[in-house]
Design a protein around this motif. Structure first.
Motif, PDB file in Angstrom:
ATOM      1  N   THR A  57      24.143 -53.622  -1.836  1.00 53.34           N
ATOM      2  CA  THR A  57      24.994 -52.436  -1.742  1.00 53.34           C
ATOM      3  C   THR A  57      26.284 -52.661  -2.528  1.00 53.34           C
ATOM      4  O   THR A  57      26.616 -53.784  -2.894  1.00 53.34           O
ATOM      5  CB  THR A  57      25.369 -52.122  -0.280  1.00 53.34           C
ATOM      6  N   VAL A  58      26.980 -51.555  -2.793  1.00 57.12           N
ATOM      7  CA  VAL A  58      28.299 -51.630  -3.435  1.00 57.12           C
ATOM      8  C   VAL A  58      29.342 -51.013  -2.502  1.00 57.12           C
ATOM      9  O   VAL A  58      29.011 -50.204  -1.623  1.00 57.12           O
ATOM     10  CB  VAL A  58      28.326 -50.900  -4.803  1.00 57.12           C
ATOM     11  N   ALA A  59      30.607 -51.390  -2.733  1.00 53.94           N
ATOM     12  CA  ALA A  59      31.710 -50.938  -1.876  1.00 53.94           C
ATOM     13  C   ALA A  59      32.127 -49.517  -2.252  1.00 53.94           C
ATOM     14  O   ALA A  59      33.247 -49.267  -2.679  1.00 53.94           O
ATOM     15  CB  ALA A  59      32.879 -51.902  -1.966  1.00 53.94           C
ATOM     16  N   ALA A  60      31.185 -48.597  -2.098  1.00 52.95           N
ATOM     17  CA  ALA A  60      31.437 -47.183  -2.388  1.00 52.95           C
ATOM     18  C   ALA A  60      31.690 -46.443  -1.091  1.00 52.95           C
ATOM     19  O   ALA A  60      31.251 -46.871  -0.030  1.00 52.95           O
ATOM     20  CB  ALA A  60      30.225 -46.574  -3.083  1.00 52.95           C
ATOM     21  N   PRO A 100      41.896 -57.094  -6.923  1.00 51.05           N
ATOM     22  CA  PRO A 100      41.083 -56.111  -6.195  1.00 51.05           C
ATOM     23  C   PRO A 100      41.777 -54.755  -6.276  1.00 51.05           C
ATOM     24  O   PRO A 100      43.000 -54.678  -6.106  1.00 51.05           O
ATOM     25  CB  PRO A 100      41.103 -56.629  -4.748  1.00 51.05           C
ATOM     26  N   HIS A 101      41.027 -53.714  -6.575  1.00 53.39           N
ATOM     27  CA  HIS A 101      41.641 -52.386  -6.602  1.00 53.39           C
ATOM     28  C   HIS A 101      40.598 -51.331  -6.301  1.00 53.39           C
ATOM     29  O   HIS A 101      39.399 -51.567  -6.434  1.00 53.39           O
ATOM     30  CB  HIS A 101      42.363 -52.129  -7.924  1.00 53.39           C
ATOM     31  N   SER A 102      41.085 -50.174  -5.895  1.00 56.11           N
ATOM     32  CA  SER A 102      40.192 -49.119  -5.404  1.00 56.11           C
ATOM     33  C   SER A 102      40.745 -47.760  -5.782  1.00 56.11           C
ATOM     34  O   SER A 102      41.928 -47.620  -6.063  1.00 56.11           O
ATOM     35  CB  SER A 102      40.100 -49.172  -3.867  1.00 56.11           C
ATOM     36  N   GLY A 103      39.874 -46.777  -5.735  1.00 56.89           N
ATOM     37  CA  GLY A 103      40.318 -45.426  -6.011  1.00 56.89           C
ATOM     38  C   GLY A 103      39.225 -44.431  -5.664  1.00 56.89           C
ATOM     39  O   GLY A 103      38.112 -44.811  -5.302  1.00 56.89           O
ATOM     40  N   PHE A 148      45.507 -53.890  -5.570  1.00 57.18           N
ATOM     41  CA  PHE A 148      45.588 -54.654  -4.312  1.00 57.18           C
ATOM     42  C   PHE A 148      45.144 -53.798  -3.128  1.00 57.18           C
ATOM     43  O   PHE A 148      45.779 -53.781  -2.078  1.00 57.18           O
ATOM     44  CB  PHE A 148      47.027 -55.165  -4.065  1.00 57.18           C
ATOM     45  N   CYS A 149      44.054 -53.079  -3.306  1.00 54.59           N
ATOM     46  CA  CYS A 149      43.573 -52.184  -2.240  1.00 54.59           C
ATOM     47  C   CYS A 149      42.066 -52.324  -2.126  1.00 54.59           C
ATOM     48  O   CYS A 149      41.365 -52.294  -3.135  1.00 54.59           O
ATOM     49  CB  CYS A 149      43.960 -50.742  -2.594  1.00 54.59           C
ATOM     50  N   ASP A 150      41.572 -52.517  -0.886  1.00 50.80           N
ATOM     51  CA  ASP A 150      40.133 -52.640  -0.688  1.00 50.80           C
ATOM     52  C   ASP A 150      39.538 -51.317  -0.199  1.00 50.80           C
ATOM     53  O   ASP A 150      40.233 -50.298  -0.150  1.00 50.80           O
ATOM     54  CB  ASP A 150      39.820 -53.798   0.272  1.00 50.80           C
ATOM     55  N   SER A 174      35.430 -45.819  -4.573  1.00 49.76           N
ATOM     56  CA  SER A 174      34.902 -47.179  -4.408  1.00 49.76           C
ATOM     57  C   SER A 174      36.006 -48.193  -4.595  1.00 49.76           C
ATOM     58  O   SER A 174      37.051 -47.894  -5.170  1.00 49.76           O
ATOM     59  CB  SER A 174      33.796 -47.466  -5.437  1.00 49.76           C
ATOM     60  N   GLN A 175      35.736 -49.391  -4.091  1.00 44.85           N
ATOM     61  CA  GLN A 175      36.469 -50.542  -4.588  1.00 44.85           C
ATOM     62  C   GLN A 175      35.841 -50.873  -5.931  1.00 44.85           C
ATOM     63  O   GLN A 175      34.630 -50.762  -6.114  1.00 44.85           O
ATOM     64  CB  GLN A 175      36.370 -51.712  -3.595  1.00 44.85           C
ATOM     65  N   ARG A 176      36.673 -51.236  -6.917  1.00 47.99           N
ATOM     66  CA  ARG A 176      36.149 -51.489  -8.257  1.00 47.99           C
ATOM     67  C   ARG A 176      35.761 -52.965  -8.397  1.00 47.99           C
ATOM     68  O   ARG A 176      36.362 -53.827  -7.762  1.00 47.99           O
ATOM     69  CB  ARG A 176      37.194 -51.149  -9.321  1.00 47.99           C
ATOM     70  N   GLU A 177      34.807 -53.235  -9.246  1.00 50.80           N
ATOM     71  CA  GLU A 177      34.397 -54.628  -9.493  1.00 50.80           C
ATOM     72  C   GLU A 177      35.480 -55.328 -10.291  1.00 50.80           C
ATOM     73  O   GLU A 177      35.692 -55.021 -11.458  1.00 50.80           O
ATOM     74  CB  GLU A 177      33.070 -54.654 -10.249  1.00 50.80           C
TER      75      GLU A 177
END
Lengths: 453, 453
Positions: free
Chosen positions: A363-366, A417-420, A243-245, A381-384
């Protein structure tokens, strides 16, 4: 009686009638009436001065107490009349614990080159500089664990041995228990296995169960690279947040680095001062900026425009679609913004399959965090999270779905949605100390052809 | 608005007018007027109950909210009229985040076997039991780091890749970047390299510079062992203390375990209670003993006498000189002393070269900590600090001195009495939870033939 560590003694503001210290001689200086010993026990940078009167118990060992010898001293801690220390210890009883071979001891009191000290990595932590880096390394690790625990993250130990041969981050070492040309099906795991290059994909599985997690462990690259920035084995920190963008991802990275820098400045000031004085004169300014400045955030597209308009001549020309080189990253952080910079929304073509495709489909959310002197410190990045988009990306990049059945499962079942991000721990240490060679922030570094200890 | 984690919500003693939660549906129950959702976000064992009125915003998604689906709920936290919870959330707006494939989701609400859950290790942390073990694993790691930092130890990252092929603790995995019969001299490091079985020898070098250190990282065994107690990859904790004898070594081990058990009982009580209730009825008694009892300490010789006089029939007969088997270790801890037991001064012949030879020349200053249910939890020793004795031991055991030149250096230069131990982290977790299979306390376990994730 119990031994007291020198760090605790030096923190005192009052004398002590009786004390026992144990440590190693840094220097010895003799007069007719007494000898001065500088004793260090590794608990801190500073040594403590011991006065041994000629003829006092144990003083017969003084001739053996050359640099590096081990001693135990019982005595009284009294105000020092000399310069440079508030207190000193007057020896009542000196015990000789271990000799140091006199002139044979490789660490005589003089300046040694980093290159020489790498050949005696088993001894170099006994010097001021390498003792300090090891203490800072330890403290920085502890600060990282504390930050994440305070923020409600769970530490996950992701496996070092992986059955995947395409985690996407670099060349891999192969692991085996069989010899010669025995097929992998007869090997220990029944298939080809490698040393991990990233714990991210495993960490994602755990984030989708536990919320916020992080891994912090050794990772490996089998690239035959002989630069001062690459080692075959290094530690990587990889948080992963459900739950993180992308913006939340940058928030975590910025908060983490500020927390660590603040903590190191507060609790390792003696060791840090050594590096600020002798290794990098700009160190305190860099660390203050890292701690206090609000990090810049700008899209890759704008970063490219800044670089194209820069008066500086770059070795690698800049255009939309290129992977930024170290010279570009450092220009942005050191010269243009003069502070840490997040660059985000990178072109899809230069980034791995798991990064979330933006609505522009270009582009990607990197995001990368660029810092002075180091360049890229963090990459994330935010992951797909959309199963159909992910499958399409994998097909486009010729990744076999059957190898990633478990990863795809996480997008079929309760996907969110998740990110790391990943942070190279040694790069952080180089940033914190001004040290420019990765071999010098690792106790026993592993590089091509080099595995002596 | 910012999301609140369920752990924080459940810790509240007052209602909240507006709150946003995000998590996964554990169960859904419908009536005509409203639906009950149990939402879990991994932050703690407990879920929170959400009431969604028929017709309220987002309620059209209710049919998609089967077990495992992801949601975000904005609502009011109010006192719950139902049993089992103080508060519940009345949904004002329900957002459907990710579906879970309905019946295809492998974790339907029912009891699953551990064997089945091992086949879906990427999902099992979403169950109560495996979520709890992962949270306890994280907390235990943090407690270990806190203990050692408070005690003035420095964390050292010893290398995973080693050039040594005889660290003495077991079979090793070989690492390579070349194929087939290419000689090791042409391999990445120019010689044969392996995955470490212990960081001890490296840690000793650091203890002799910094005083008290510890390593905590992955270690490896290539034994083709299919028991419930062995994994190919596991985490090991290895403290090493300069100026410390065998008694001091036992003191550190006992203090550490008490600190960890106390901390886990205080801060993981909800998760621990799950294991005490459903996994091991004797768990609380074991943990209380570990925390409160003074651990027994007795020489190996006396332990052998106790075993010889025991009424119990052992599978392996007991005599001076044998390595104690698990049945012997458990008898001592579980039946004879009914608490943790340090056995020390083991026969020289069954112990590695680096352990200090006692004055009897028959035993070495080794110690093992035996605990109920697990047997050996800790194994350690005072190290042989005398260069001549060490060389003789190495010669007797046919160890090549040239491979250990750096280790021998540490006995030539400022050698001091020092001690340390190894603690298998997974064994500690099995002790803390009552879980009997090592595969169930590791996120992604590595065992022979098994590397699916």
């Amino acid at each position: 009686m119990n031994r007291t560590k020198i760090k605790a003694l030096l923190a005192r503001t009052a004398p002590l009638e009786k004390v026992l210290i144990k440590g190693w001689v840094r220097t010895r200086r003799d007069t007719k009436e007494f000898s001065f010993l500088e004793i260090n026990d590794g608990s801190c940078l500073a040594s403590i001065q011991v006065i041994v009167d000629a003829g006092s118990p144990g003083s017969e060992h003084l001739p053996d107490l050359s640099t590096g010898a081990a001693v135990a001293v019982t005595g009284e801690m009294v105000p020092s009349p000399g310069k440079g220390q508030a207190f000193e210890i007057r020896s009542h009883a000196l015990e000789f614990v271990g000799g140091s071979g006199g002139d044979a001891y490789p660490l005589q009191k003089k300046r040694h080159s980093d290159e020489f000290l790498r050949t005696i990595a088993h001894l170099r932590a006994r010097t001021n500089k390498y003792g300090a880096i090891m203490r800072i390394r330890s403290r920085t690790s502890h600060l990282i664990h504390r930050f994440f625990e305070e923020e409600g993250f769970f530490l996950i130990h992701t496996p070092v041995i992986t059955g995947s041969d395409c985690e996407g981050a670099g060349e891999m070492f192969r692991i085996t228990t069989v010899k010669g040309t025995t097929p992998a099906s007869e090997d220990f795991f029944g298939k080809e296995t490698n040393l991990t290059v990233s714990g991210q994909l495993s960490a994602e599985m755990m984030a989708l169960a536990l919320g916020d997690v992080y891994t912090f462990g050794p990772t490996f690259r089998a690239e035959n690279s002989h630069t001062s920035r690459h080692a075959a084995e290094f530690w990587m920190l990889e948080p992963e947040m459900a739950f993180c963008d992308l913006a939340g991802n940058m928030d975590v990275a910025e908060a983490l680095i500020k927390y660590v820098v603040k903590g190191v400045l507060e609790t390792c000031s003696e060791d840090i001062t050594l590096f600020a004085k002798f290794v990098d004169k700009t160190l305190m300014a860099t660390l203050t900026s890292l701690r206090d400045d609000t990090y810049e955030r700008l899209p890759y597209k704008e970063a490219v425009e800044i670089l194209q308009n820069a008066k500086k001549k770059f070795e690698y020309p800049v255009s939309f679609g290129i992977d930024l080189q170290s010279e570009h990253e450092r220009y942005l952080a050191e010269e243009h913004f003069k502070k840490p910079v997040f660059v985000y929304n990178y072109p899809k073509g230069i980034k791995p399959f798991y990064m979330r495709v933006n609505d522009d489909n270009e582009t990607v959310a990197a995001m990368d965090l660029l810092v002075p002197r180091i360049g890229e410190l963090v990459g994330g990045s935010q992951r797909e999270e959309r199963e159909d988009v992910l499958r399409k990306r994998m097909a486009d990049m010729n990744l076999p779905e059957e190898e990633y059945w478990w990863y795809l499962d996480s997008r079929r079942f309760g996907s969110v949605p998740h990110s790391g991000f990943g942070l190279g721990f040694e790069r952080l240490l180089m940033l914190l100390t001004g040290i420019t060679n990765i071999r010098d922030v690792i106790a026993f570094p592993r590089t091509p052809g080099s595995i002596d200890f």
